[in-house]
Design an enzyme around this catalytic site. Structure first.
Site: not given
Length: 222
Positions: A136, A143, A200, A203
């Site tokens: 990121h 996301d 996740e 992600h």
């Protein structure tokens, strides 16, 4: 400027015809700004100026997040240009099936990453800013989730930033429809060069994200 843009777009269409493609690779509802057309592939772009067919739910621009603090001054999805182009291609594929991308986060300043690590120093869920940092921070990760074209969010089993096994992408004990929704997201993202992580489901990082440098500039909220 309008004349220049028309010439650029006509040239792109002619190239497509000559190479057997009936239209340019990237279809959007916008005429690209001249500054975007001349932006290098590794430069940052604002996704909203590229394509309007995304939905946004930026939790870090609110207090509805695990930090319990607003850490973004505005909703702005900044990505490296080639990452943005790949994400547009993903969204086009999803739209053909009646869905679209709903974004939670894109570029994240390293300073925000430090705040996250201070609260949740667990590398399974938050990248260590003192080590390699997060994709990121490089503008190379997103996301996101899926919603219908009418705006109904698909059930992925957990909310965004759920730190637990139920959010793990390899958790196969969930109801069939949830697994189907996650698989649609995962397969479509991977088809354009994005890669998931185990812990996740929301992600995804771009396959070449590590080539970008880590950044810490603030959002330009005008």
């Amino acid at each position: 400027m309008k004349k220049t843009l028309k010439l650029v777009l006509c040239f792109a269409i002619l190239i497509g015809i000559q190479t057997g493609q009936a239209e340019p690779i990237f279809r959007t509802n916008h005429i690209l700004s001249e500054s975007f057309i001349h932006q290098p592939d590794t430069g940052f772009v604002d996704l909203k100026t590229y394509d309007s067919n995304f939905s946004y739910d930026f939790r870090y621009a609110t207090t509805n997040n695990f930090l319990k603090e607003k850490v973004y001054d505005c909703v702005q999805c900044l990505l490296r240009k080639d990452v943005a182009e790949a994400l547009v291609r993903v969204n086009e594929k999803l739209k053909a099936k009646g869905y679209r991308i709903r974004l939670y986060d894109c570029y994240r300043p390293k300073g925000v990453q430090r705040k996250m690590w201070k609260i949740k120093p667990d590398a399974r869920y938050v990248a260590n800013p003192n080590a390699k940092g997060s994709s990121h921070n490089r503008g190379g990760a997103v996301d996101l989730t899926l919603e219908t074209l009418e705006g109904k969010v698909l059930d992925m089993g957990t909310d965004f930033d759920h730190f637990g096994k139920r959010a793990h992408s390899d958790n196969n004990t969930l109801p069939a429809q949830i697994l189907k929704n996650r698989e649609l997201l995962r397969k479509t993202m991977m088809s354009e060069g994005f890669r998931p992580i185990r812990t996740e489901w929301w992600h995804f990082y771009f396959e070449n994200a590590k080539k970008y440098s880590i950044s810490n500039f603030p959002f330009d909220c005008q």
